[in-house]
Design a protein around this motif. Structure first.
Motif, PDB file in Angstrom:
ATOM      1  N   ILE A  23     -11.195  -0.232  -0.522  1.00  0.00           N
ATOM      2  CA  ILE A  23      -9.961   0.233  -1.161  1.00  0.00           C
ATOM      3  C   ILE A  23     -10.036  -0.048  -2.654  1.00  0.00           C
ATOM      4  O   ILE A  23     -10.347  -1.157  -3.075  1.00  0.00           O
ATOM      5  N   LYS A  24      -9.734   0.968  -3.436  1.00  0.00           N
ATOM      6  CA  LYS A  24      -9.671   0.807  -4.892  1.00  0.00           C
ATOM      7  C   LYS A  24      -8.308   0.226  -5.260  1.00  0.00           C
ATOM      8  O   LYS A  24      -7.341   0.375  -4.524  1.00  0.00           O
ATOM      9  N   TYR A  25      -8.238  -0.428  -6.414  1.00  0.00           N
ATOM     10  CA  TYR A  25      -6.997  -1.075  -6.824  1.00  0.00           C
ATOM     11  C   TYR A  25      -5.854  -0.080  -6.988  1.00  0.00           C
ATOM     12  O   TYR A  25      -4.707  -0.386  -6.661  1.00  0.00           O
ATOM     13  N   ASN A  26      -6.149   1.115  -7.472  1.00  0.00           N
ATOM     14  CA  ASN A  26      -5.104   2.147  -7.576  1.00  0.00           C
ATOM     15  C   ASN A  26      -4.575   2.522  -6.200  1.00  0.00           C
ATOM     16  O   ASN A  26      -3.377   2.771  -6.033  1.00  0.00           O
ATOM     17  N   GLU A  27      -5.461   2.594  -5.227  1.00  0.00           N
ATOM     18  CA  GLU A  27      -5.038   2.896  -3.856  1.00  0.00           C
ATOM     19  C   GLU A  27      -4.142   1.791  -3.313  1.00  0.00           C
ATOM     20  O   GLU A  27      -3.141   2.061  -2.648  1.00  0.00           O
ATOM     21  N   LEU A  28      -4.528   0.541  -3.565  1.00  0.00           N
ATOM     22  CA  LEU A  28      -3.723  -0.593  -3.110  1.00  0.00           C
ATOM     23  C   LEU A  28      -2.327  -0.515  -3.716  1.00  0.00           C
ATOM     24  O   LEU A  28      -1.335  -0.730  -3.020  1.00  0.00           O
TER      25      LEU A  28
END
Length: 72
Positions: free
Chosen positions: A12-17
């Motif tokens: 998971i990318k930070y933007n997704e989180l």
């Protein structure tokens, strides 16, 4: 560091989180800064909700077992 670990494990990318958790990307990115020591529990709870894990699961990571007591 625990959120870094979970994101890496799940890809998971930070933007997704941020999107999954309903917080701003800047909140997530600033939280990932190792120099930052104070993070509000409500933000941790939102991120855990976004990851579909409980606070107990989050804090059960071995990273917390190595923490030294702050007050002696």
């Amino acid at each position: 560091m625990r959120f870094v670990q979970i994101c890496a494990e799940r890809g998971i990318k930070y933007n997704e989180l941020a999107t999954m958790s309903g917080v701003t990307p800047s909140t997530v990115y600033s939280m990932m800064d190792e120099r930052r020591r104070h993070i509000h529990i409500d933000v941790i709870k939102k991120l855990c909700d976004g990851l579909d894990i409980s606070l107990a699961e989050f804090f059960s990571g071995p990273i917390f077992d190595r923490l030294e007591q702050e007050i002696r």
